[in-house]
Design a protein around this motif. Structure first.
Motif, short mmCIF file in Angstrom:
data_model
loop_
_atom_site.label_atom_id
_atom_site.label_comp_id
_atom_site.label_asym_id
_atom_site.label_seq_id
_atom_site.Cartn_x
_atom_site.Cartn_y
_atom_site.Cartn_z
N TRP A 1 40.23 32.40 -24.33
CA TRP A 1 40.64 31.39 -25.30
C TRP A 1 39.70 31.37 -26.51
O TRP A 1 39.73 30.44 -27.31
CB TRP A 1 40.66 30.02 -24.61
N GLY A 2 38.86 32.39 -26.61
CA GLY A 2 37.93 32.48 -27.71
C GLY A 2 36.51 32.12 -27.30
O GLY A 2 36.24 31.72 -26.16
N LEU A 3 35.58 32.27 -28.24
CA LEU A 3 34.19 31.92 -27.97
C LEU A 3 34.09 30.41 -27.68
O LEU A 3 34.70 29.60 -28.36
CB LEU A 3 33.30 32.25 -29.17
N GLY A 4 33.31 30.08 -26.66
CA GLY A 4 33.17 28.67 -26.35
C GLY A 4 32.27 28.44 -25.16
O GLY A 4 31.50 29.32 -24.76
N ARG A 5 32.39 27.25 -24.59
CA ARG A 5 31.56 26.86 -23.44
C ARG A 5 32.36 25.95 -22.53
O ARG A 5 33.34 25.33 -22.94
CB ARG A 5 30.28 26.18 -23.91
N PRO A 6 31.95 25.86 -21.27
CA PRO A 6 32.72 25.06 -20.31
C PRO A 6 32.49 23.57 -20.47
O PRO A 6 31.49 23.12 -21.02
CB PRO A 6 32.20 25.54 -18.95
N GLY A 7 33.45 22.78 -19.94
CA GLY A 7 33.27 21.35 -19.82
C GLY A 7 32.43 21.02 -18.60
O GLY A 7 32.19 21.87 -17.73
N TRP A 8 32.01 19.78 -18.53
CA TRP A 8 31.08 19.34 -17.50
C TRP A 8 31.67 19.38 -16.10
O TRP A 8 31.07 19.92 -15.16
CB TRP A 8 30.63 17.91 -17.86
N HIS A 9 32.86 18.84 -15.92
CA HIS A 9 33.40 18.64 -14.57
C HIS A 9 33.66 19.96 -13.84
O HIS A 9 33.39 20.08 -12.65
CB HIS A 9 34.70 17.83 -14.65
N VAL A 10 34.17 20.94 -14.56
CA VAL A 10 34.50 22.21 -13.92
C VAL A 10 33.24 22.94 -13.46
O VAL A 10 33.27 23.71 -12.49
CB VAL A 10 35.35 23.09 -14.85
N GLU A 11 32.12 22.69 -14.12
CA GLU A 11 30.87 23.34 -13.72
C GLU A 11 30.51 22.98 -12.28
O GLU A 11 30.17 23.85 -11.47
CB GLU A 11 29.74 22.92 -14.66
N CYS A 12 30.59 21.68 -11.95
CA CYS A 12 30.21 21.26 -10.60
C CYS A 12 31.22 21.73 -9.55
O CYS A 12 30.83 22.10 -8.44
CB CYS A 12 30.07 19.74 -10.55
N SER A 13 32.50 21.70 -9.88
CA SER A 13 33.50 22.19 -8.92
C SER A 13 33.21 23.63 -8.53
O SER A 13 33.23 23.99 -7.35
CB SER A 13 34.90 22.07 -9.51
N VAL A 14 32.95 24.45 -9.52
CA VAL A 14 32.71 25.87 -9.27
C VAL A 14 31.40 26.07 -8.52
O VAL A 14 31.34 26.83 -7.53
CB VAL A 14 32.71 26.65 -10.60
N LEU A 15 30.34 25.42 -8.95
CA LEU A 15 29.04 25.62 -8.32
C LEU A 15 29.04 25.14 -6.87
O LEU A 15 28.47 25.79 -5.99
CB LEU A 15 27.94 24.88 -9.09
N ALA A 16 29.69 24.02 -6.60
CA ALA A 16 29.72 23.49 -5.24
C ALA A 16 30.39 24.47 -4.28
O ALA A 16 29.85 24.79 -3.21
CB ALA A 16 30.46 22.15 -5.21
N MET A 17 31.55 24.97 -4.67
CA MET A 17 32.28 25.88 -3.77
C MET A 17 31.63 27.25 -3.71
O MET A 17 31.66 27.90 -2.66
CB MET A 17 33.74 25.95 -4.20
N ARG A 18 31.04 27.69 -4.81
CA ARG A 18 30.38 29.00 -4.80
C ARG A 18 29.14 28.99 -3.92
O ARG A 18 28.94 29.88 -3.07
CB ARG A 18 29.99 29.41 -6.22
N GLU A 19 28.28 28.00 -4.11
CA GLU A 19 27.00 27.98 -3.40
C GLU A 19 27.16 27.69 -1.92
O GLU A 19 26.42 28.21 -1.09
CB GLU A 19 26.07 26.94 -4.04
N LEU A 20 28.13 26.85 -1.57
CA LEU A 20 28.33 26.49 -0.17
C LEU A 20 29.38 27.35 0.51
O LEU A 20 29.60 27.25 1.72
CB LEU A 20 28.71 25.01 -0.06
N ASN A 21 30.03 28.22 -0.27
CA ASN A 21 31.00 29.18 0.26
C ASN A 21 32.09 28.51 1.09
O ASN A 21 32.43 28.94 2.20
CB ASN A 21 30.28 30.25 1.10
N THR A 22 32.62 27.42 0.55
CA THR A 22 33.68 26.70 1.24
C THR A 22 34.51 25.93 0.22
O THR A 22 34.00 25.58 -0.85
CB THR A 22 33.10 25.72 2.29
#
Length: 373
Positions: A198-219
């Motif tokens: 969608w072009g140069l940019g950066r993520p919003g706040w909420h999606v950061e935690c959703s991704v990190l939680a599931m990635r780090e805990l692998n669930t």
């Protein structure tokens, strides 16, 4: 163990498997650690200690929000690269946590470490019809998720007020609904940016935690998710919508939130200028005293910070030290912690034993208090 569940609005049994997955929202590293931060992470530390004491293995993930509006604004104000500012404040936070006796986390991932995963996550939401593109930004459509509002149980007017107060920007003209929230946005010229579909940019706040939680805990389903009660809406509400739309599974089995700490009659916050910093307190007070001052309050009840708490804690620590080494009070502390992490009652129980000259050192260890005997 029984803990209050924010979603269910009552105290319920907490019955995880042998390995407990916990995710708590960490700091946005643009300023020093204040008492409100310390209280939140201290209560989760005591929870972790009790679970370990009861034979569980604990994977506690606490993220670092190093791509965020507040951090970027502060970096701009003091003319410092945002990563340099984040590095400086994370180091200070880590030292404060170590001084306070907080057990190390299983993982402390940075939002900036997950940009590729975040982009893929957003793309899957777009493809499934949960989000939309508008003027080079990507938004999540709250009307696509039937359960939106289940955690906070607020009406729409209340949500709009809190969204405006907490960075939700309900007046954004690019949104279909004022409560829709940003997943990806164009970066300002002086802000970090990454290539995306969608072009140069950066993520919003909420999606950061959703991704990190599931990635780090692998669930896709976390045993317990926590943070301060000011995160219930919009942050945690939005995390549920994002995560469950993506996976089709329940995101969190148990929601646990700590109450706000007040000072001079108002919630402790940078905007009000009423912050009390941990690093400053530790110049004059033992870490154990600070720890006991905080634990004398229940995690779920808002409380007022004042120096009287420190004086009381100092007297309490002295009493416990005089009682010497011993196992008195351990069963009582375990019982109180198992009943919604009732630290005030646990401290009073140890006062009773120590006043009878019965050593409470082992029970103190469960609370993370080293009597140094």
């Amino acid at each position: 163990m029984r803990l209050y569940d924010t979603l269910e609005r009552k105290i319920v049994p907490f019955t995880p498997n042998s390995v407990v997955n916990i995710y708590t929202c960490g700091i946005t590293p643009y300023d020093a650690t204040h008492i409100g931060h310390a209280a939140t992470y201290l209560f989760y530390d005591v929870l972790q200690r009790r679970l370990i004491d009861d034979g569980y293995s604990v994977k506690w993930v606490r993220n670092i929000t190093d791509v965020d509006d507040d951090l970027l604004k502060r970096a701009r104000e003091i003319k410092l690269d945002y990563l340099d500012l984040a590095t400086r404040e994370v180091a200070r936070f880590d030292l404060d946590m170590k001084m306070m006796g907080i057990l190390p986390c299983y993982s402390e991932p940075r939002a900036s470490s997950a940009i590729e995963e975040i982009i893929n996550f957003i793309q899957s939401l777009l493809e499934a019809g949960y989000s939309y593109i508008s003027n080079s930004s990507v938004y999540f459509s709250i009307n696509s998720f039937r359960g939106f509002g289940q955690l906070s149980q607020l009406d729409r007017s209340q949500m709009l007020v809190l969204a405006a107060e907490r960075g939700g920007n309900p007046n954004d003209p690019n949104k279909k609904d004022p409560l829709d929230f940003v997943l990806w946005q164009p970066s300002a010229p002086d802000e970090p940016s990454w290539e995306s579909p969608w072009g140069l940019g950066r993520p919003g706040w909420h999606v950061e935690c959703s991704v990190l939680a599931m990635r780090e805990l692998n669930t896709s389903t976390i045993d317990l998710h926590g943070g301060g009660s000011d995160l219930i809406f919009p942050h945690h509400e939005c995390e549920i919508a994002l995560s469950e739309s993506k996976t089709g599974h329940k995101f969190v089995n148990h929601w646990m939130h700590t109450a706000m700490v007040e000072f001079n009659g108002s919630k402790m916050s940078k905007s009000l200028g009423n912050l009390v910093f941990v690093s400053e307190l530790l110049k004059d007070w033992e870490p154990e005293v600070l720890r006991l001052a905080i634990l004398s309050n229940h995690y779920r009840t808002a409380w007022e910070w004042n120096e009287g708490l420190l004086l009381q804690a100092k007297q309490r620590l002295s009493l416990w030290k005089k009682a010497g080494v011993g196992q008195a009070g351990l069963v009582e502390v375990q019982r109180y912690l198992d009943e919604d992490l009732d630290t005030p009652s646990a401290l009073k129980a140890l006062d009773k034993f120590a006043s009878q000259s019965l050593g409470v050192s082992q029970a103190c260890e469960l609370l993370g208090v080293d009597l140094k005997l």
